[in-house]
Design a protein around this motif. Structure first.
Motif, PDB file in Angstrom:
ATOM      1  N   LEU A  81      -7.305  -1.810   2.179  1.00 10.67           N
ATOM      2  CA  LEU A  81      -7.035  -0.807   1.054  1.00 10.67           C
ATOM      3  C   LEU A  81      -6.066  -1.891   0.558  1.00 10.67           C
ATOM      4  CD1 LEU A  81      -6.217   2.022   4.038  1.00 10.67           C
ATOM      5  CD2 LEU A  81      -8.243   1.804   1.979  1.00 10.67           C
ATOM      6  N   GLU A  82      -5.581  -2.917   0.815  1.00 10.08           N
ATOM      7  CA  GLU A  82      -4.636  -3.317   0.049  1.00 10.08           C
ATOM      8  C   GLU A  82      -5.525  -4.956   0.453  1.00 10.08           C
ATOM      9  OE1 GLU A  82      -2.281  -2.103  -2.255  1.00 10.08           O
ATOM     10  OE2 GLU A  82      -1.602  -3.983  -2.837  1.00 10.08           O
ATOM     11  N   PRO A  83      -6.994  -5.243  -0.425  1.00 14.58           N
ATOM     12  CA  PRO A  83      -6.901  -6.726  -0.188  1.00 14.58           C
ATOM     13  C   PRO A  83      -5.955  -8.026  -0.660  1.00 14.58           C
ATOM     14  CG  PRO A  83      -8.411  -4.880  -2.073  1.00 14.58           C
ATOM     15  CD  PRO A  83      -6.896  -4.483  -1.794  1.00 14.58           C
TER      16      PRO A  83
ATOM     17  N   LEU B 228       0.989  -0.929   0.458  1.00 13.70           N
ATOM     18  CA  LEU B 228      -0.151  -0.301  -0.007  1.00 13.70           C
ATOM     19  C   LEU B 228       1.118   1.055  -0.266  1.00 13.70           C
ATOM     20  CD1 LEU B 228      -2.595   1.644   0.619  1.00 13.70           C
ATOM     21  CD2 LEU B 228      -2.714   1.206   2.342  1.00 13.70           C
TER      22      LEU B 228
ATOM     23  N   ARG C 168       2.631   1.705  -2.963  1.00 10.32           N
ATOM     24  CA  ARG C 168       1.321   2.205  -4.052  1.00 10.32           C
ATOM     25  C   ARG C 168       1.246   4.056  -3.885  1.00 10.32           C
ATOM     26  NH1 ARG C 168      -3.957   1.549  -3.624  1.00 10.32           N
ATOM     27  NH2 ARG C 168      -3.990  -0.187  -2.425  1.00 10.32           N
TER      28      ARG C 168
ATOM     29  N   PHE D 282     -11.501  -3.184  -2.402  1.00  8.33           N
ATOM     30  CA  PHE D 282     -12.632  -4.321  -1.925  1.00  8.33           C
ATOM     31  C   PHE D 282     -13.764  -4.062  -1.792  1.00  8.33           C
ATOM     32  CE2 PHE D 282     -12.495  -6.172   1.912  1.00  8.33           C
ATOM     33  CZ  PHE D 282     -14.115  -5.632   3.187  1.00  8.33           C
TER      34      PHE D 282
ATOM     35  N   GLN E 206      -5.077  -5.191   4.653  1.00  8.35           N
ATOM     36  CA  GLN E 206      -5.969  -5.799   4.250  1.00  8.35           C
ATOM     37  C   GLN E 206      -7.325  -4.750   3.483  1.00  8.35           C
ATOM     38  OE1 GLN E 206      -6.730  -8.366   7.441  1.00  8.35           O
ATOM     39  NE2 GLN E 206      -5.060  -9.623   6.406  1.00  8.35           N
TER      40      GLN E 206
ATOM     41  N   SER F 147      -8.903   0.830  -3.807  1.00  7.45           N
ATOM     42  CA  SER F 147      -8.843  -0.052  -3.562  1.00  7.45           C
ATOM     43  C   SER F 147     -10.205  -0.967  -3.614  1.00  7.45           C
ATOM     44  CB  SER F 147      -9.362  -0.647  -2.129  1.00  7.45           C
ATOM     45  OG  SER F 147      -9.699  -1.786  -1.640  1.00  7.45           O
TER      46      SER F 147
ATOM     47  N   VAL G  15     -13.098   3.819   0.246  1.00 13.39           N
ATOM     48  CA  VAL G  15     -13.748   2.929  -1.132  1.00 13.39           C
ATOM     49  C   VAL G  15     -14.753   2.987  -1.435  1.00 13.39           C
ATOM     50  CG1 VAL G  15     -12.711   0.079  -1.092  1.00 13.39           C
ATOM     51  CG2 VAL G  15     -11.034   2.167   0.639  1.00 13.39           C
TER      52      VAL G  15
END
Lengths: 243, 242, 470
Positions: B236-238, B25, B28, B128, B234, B126, B157
């Motif tokens: 935000l960065e699944p 994350l 990125r 998600f 998790q 994300s 999100v």
């Protein structure tokens, strides 16, 4: 038994071991209590209408019953009406000098028995008589020393002719007040109390000041609110406009 | 912008995927990430149980490990709290260490606070999807005064529907060693929390503290719940949901 | 607390409380209600936060001159015709009261709610001396009839249902009473009214005492505080020495936040300011007023780790939000004062040894500190108590061994890594569906009710190698 000197020297020993947790000050007191007293009175002479409105709202919020009459002479009518509503016949009142009106004259003899608080130096017998009357009374009528708008609180100072039990033992308490008693905030009450105590001989003849905010209440059983546990079940406030 | 990861003992051993998600994350978002080796624990378990002398030794060690860091990012409110609030006091008897501890305290951030306050990012893209509910960990909420940023990030999100958790500010019952010293009370408190969680019908329960996630996650799986306990990283960065 | 109850260890008492379904329900309802009332009250009172800061400062500043304030208070009370007694211990405080009762021919004493008198087990001592103590606060009256101790600082009978109260009244007073709070309140009113009028002595605590004016302040809702200080011929107030405050101006600051914190009220129904015995011309009021200033462990904390606990206003707000108190209630703590502040007060009154378990009856969540009107940092002092327990080597050796291991692992990354590897090996028999269950030894305390994640196949450090950029 520990003496005062022993207790305090022990305390000082402990106090000497520490400077405390942080720099701290107590509340700033009015430097001239009498001056503040006068200032508050002057402020309230202007602001009493707003204070009255707020008082009524807060008083009713704590289940107080608010009345408004034009003149002091109208007060007995209100008391009579309350007595009728409660089917009560025994009234206890502050002494006329403390209340500003003689309820025995205006109410006595209409099926209502009115006891007045004694105003002279009571002896044991006088105390016993008054206590019996207080224990039997159904309505207690008092004056008010201050009416606090912020919280809907009636503040009563005890003393000669103004017993504590009048606002405590009967199931209904009726307090009479006018614009001169209105205060807006607890802070103002603090100032008034500072001034009061600065010159007790002049202003306080009794040992107790009671702040009364609504009827007696408890929620000790299952947090269910009930009223009239030991003190009054109902509190009425009569505002007299004309004074 | 350079950031060093403080992985925390629980993150290192039990939730490495959270650490990996955090790294990905941050990269990125344009952050250069490093990981000072030799990390163990922030010392909070020792501190909370009253072993302050030992906690101070661990604090001294940690302070030295991160001496070169520009920013330190922690996926745990309680560890961030420990470093920021307690380290300087623990090391007060050594002026040099104390100064270093104060410097570390200033440059250490819990993840959501780093994202919003240091990076200035409130929207993280994300993929998600799903309804989530958020638990306010005690040390992040009361210790660091943070309740807004995690919610802001979750709400941003697009596929994420955030539902308020009733009693979100109530303890989950972890409390470190409390969870095993008074396991019955800890579990009773947890049951209350999980009943609230299930009442939201959320797919995921999100928190910013490994201890809370261990407690709540452990309770959820034990009762066969379909709700998953996840760290904010998790969501935000699944890619790192194990 | 009875001897037997104290002999059962705290976890057992907690266990019993957790298994008491009715207690659980009562606690949830009551604490949730109090939390809501307090929250609402402060939400509508923006001035409240600054007032809490000021209140805290006043308490600290007062401690810094405590001797002067106590002297001034005593001088003023004596000037008004009252008596001041100085009690180093609870025993002394009791003896002073018993002696008064003997000398003045007291046969019955009515009591307004006072945690200070609970602290010193006054009622038992009075009864043993042939003086009948009558609790008049409805909650205290209920538990007195039930021969129990209070389970909450401000709502002592919170653990009883109305059905239980009705049965209790019926049994103790004779008659059959409906399980209706209104009916039961009326019963108590009638019973206790007689007692107020007949009692020889009234015993109260004191929420505050204003040094500048010699005023004892009682904050109540029922009216019994007023009865007890006006009707009997003697008034005795028992007060912890830390309750003194300097002036009326200071008092207003506390009054503005105390009732809000306790019950969400702006002010309680009655705030009573008592300044000495009755004055000439008053037809009512006690002939004699006695204030007993009590140390009982407080003085030592002026320079001790629990100094901040001396700020306590006894409002009960911390109990209502404490996840532990909310689950186990007051009796399980085993001492006069329960909840977060109760643990600190117990250490103050009974010593560190008394709290070797209780100091850990907290998840350190901090909710207590959040709601305390004077912002007492309870979690910090709990941790310090834990440190004392450790220093005095009161903690069990097994625990000290485990923490010794933990400490070493935290001090050495090599040991830490080794620990992870050993964990991965040792856990193999316990991994089910990717989770750890049924672990042995004290780890079983966790897995009995919760799963644990296994030690990862690759720790973060091990995975970092893949993540590392050149």
């Amino acid at each position: 038994m520990t003496t005062r000197a022993e207790f305090l020297s022990g305390l000082r020993r402990e106090m000497a071991k520490t400077r405390g947790l942080f720099e701290a000050r107590t509340a700033e007191r009015p430097p001239d209590a009498d001056l503040v007293f006068e200032t508050v009175k002057r402020q309230m002479a202007e602001r009493w209408p707003q204070a009255l409105e707020r008082f009524q709202a807060e008083f009713e919020r704590v289940a107080g019953v608010f009345h408004r009459v034009a003149r002091l002479e109208d007060v007995p009518d209100v008391v009579r009406a309350i007595a009728r509503e409660k089917q009560a016949s025994r009234v206890l009142s502050w002494h006329p000098d403390a209340l500003g009106l003689d309820l025995r004259q205006s109410l006595g003899g209409e099926g209502l028995s009115v006891t007045l608080a004694p105003d002279d130096d009571p002896d044991g017998e006088a105390r016993r008589v008054h206590r019996e009357a207080a224990a039997e009374a159904e309505i207690g009528v008092t004056g008010t020393d201050w009416a606090l708008a912020e919280t809907g609180t009636l503040i009563l100072v005890s003393g000669r002719g103004r017993p504590r039990s009048t606002s405590l033992l009967p199931t209904t308490h009726v307090a009479v007040f006018d614009r001169h008693q209105l205060l807006e905030s607890l802070e103002q009450v603090g100032s008034m109390l500072e001034a009061l105590h600065a010159d007790p001989a002049r202003r306080m003849s009794g040992a107790v000041i009671n702040f009364i905010t609504g009827p007696s209440r408890t929620a000790d059983i299952e947090l269910t609110l009930t009223r009239g546990v030991h003190g009054p079940k109902d509190v009425h406030a009569i505002f007299v406009e004309g004074r | 912008m350079k950031a060093s990861i403080m992985i925390t003992c629980l993150g290192e051993m039990f939730f490495p995927e959270v650490g990996v998600a955090m790294v990905k994350l941050l990269r990125r978002l344009g952050v250069t990430v490093d990981f000072p080796p030799g990390q163990t624990c922030c010392g909070m378990p020792l501190f909370n149980s009253g072993y302050h002398h030992d906690a101070a030794l661990v604090a001294a060690r940690t302070v030295k490990l991160f001496a070169q860091a520009e920013h330190v990012v922690v996926p745990s409110g309680s560890c961030a709290w420990m470093v920021k609030t307690e380290y300087p006091g623990l090391l007060k008897d050594d002026p040099a260490l104390r100064t270093q501890a104060e410097a570390l305290a200033r440059k250490t951030h819990e993840l959501s606070q780093f994202l919003v306050e240091v990076l200035g990012v409130t929207t993280v893209a994300s993929p998600f999807q799903g309804r989530v509910t958020y638990h306010d960990s005690c040390h992040l909420l009361r210790g660091l005064g943070e309740s807004r940023h995690p919610r802001t990030l979750l709400q941003a999100v697009p596929g994420c529907e955030l539902v308020e958790l009733p009693g979100s500010d109530e303890c989950c019952g972890f409390g470190g060693s409390f969870s095993v010293r008074l396991p019955e009370v800890s579990t009773a408190v947890l049951d209350k929390k999980l009943a609230n969680v299930e009442s939201t019908d959320a797919k995921c329960l999100v928190a910013c503290d490994a201890g809370c996630l261990m407690q709540m996650g452990g309770g959820l799986t034990r009762r066969g719940s379909r709700v998953r306990a996840l760290h904010l990283a998790q969501v935000l960065e699944p890619g790192e949901i194990a | 607390m009875s001897e037997t109850q104290l002999r059962t260890p705290f976890p057992q008492r907690a266990h019993a409380a957790l298994g008491d379904a009715h207690l659980q329900e009562a606690l949830t309802i009551a604490t949730t209600k109090f939390i809501g009332l307090r929250k609402e009250s402060f939400a509508g009172y923006p001035a409240g936060e600054a007032l809490r800061d000021r209140a805290r400062a006043i308490k600290e500043a007062t401690l810094q001159r405590l001797d002067q304030h106590l002297e001034r208070l005593a001088d003023n009370i004596e000037r008004l015709g009252g008596h001041v007694h100085w009690a180093a211990t609870g025993d002394e405080a009791r003896d002073i009261i018993l002696r008064l009762c003997r000398d003045r021919g007291v046969r019955m004493a009515v009591k307004s709610k006072s945690m200070a008198t609970e602290e010193i087990d006054l009622n038992e001592a009075l009864e043993a001396a042939g003086v009948k103590p009558v609790e008049t606060d409805l909650g205290e009256y209920i538990i007195q009839l039930a021969h129990e101790k209070p389970s909450h600082i401000i709502a002592p009978a919170i653990h009883k249902t109305k059905g239980q109260v009705a049965d209790l009244f019926s049994k103790e007073l004779g008659g059959r009473f409906e399980a209706d709070p209104e009916v039961l309140t009326a019963v108590a009113r009638k019973e206790l009214r007689q007692k107020f009028l007949e009692a020889d002595m009234g015993i109260t605590g004191a929420n505050f005492a204003v040094a500048e004016t010699g005023t004892i302040v009682l904050v109540t809702n029922e009216g019994n505080g007023r009865m007890v200080t006006s009707l009997p011929r003697i008034h005795v107030a028992v007060m912890g020495m830390e309750k003194v405050i300097p002036t009326m101006t200071d008092l207003m600051i506390f009054l503005s936040i105390l009732a809000r914190s306790a019950t969400g009220q702006k002010l309680s129904s009655y705030t009573t300011l008592v300044r000495g015995p009755r004055q000439p011309g008053e037809v009512e009021g006690p002939e004699e007023l006695h204030l007993i200033l009590m140390d009982n462990g407080r003085m030592r904390q002026v320079a001790g780790t629990l100094r901040e606990a001396l700020y306590c206003l006894r409002c009960g707000a911390c109990l209502n939000v404490c996840p532990v108190y909310r689950q186990i209630g007051g009796h399980a703590y085993g001492y006069t004062y329960p909840g977060p502040i109760g643990i600190l007060l117990t250490a103050m009154l009974e010593g560190t040894g008394a709290v070797k378990d209780l100091a850990h009856a907290s998840s350190l969540c901090g909710a207590c500190k959040d709601v305390c009107p004077v912002r007492i940092d309870i979690p910090r002092m709990l941790v310090e108590l834990r440190e004392q327990v450790d220093r005095e080597k009161i903690a069990p050796w097994g625990e000290r061994m485990l923490f010794g291991l933990a400490r070493r692992a935290m001090a050495s990354s090599a040991l830490f890594r080794l620990g992870a590897r050993l964990g991965r090996l040792a856990q193999r028999p316990f991994v089910r569906n990717g989770r750890l269950q049924g672990l042995p030894f004290f780890f079983g305390q966790w897995t009995r009710t919760r799963d644990l994640p296994p030690v990862a196949a690759r720790t973060f450090s091990e995975r970092w190698k893949d993540l590392e950029r050149p």
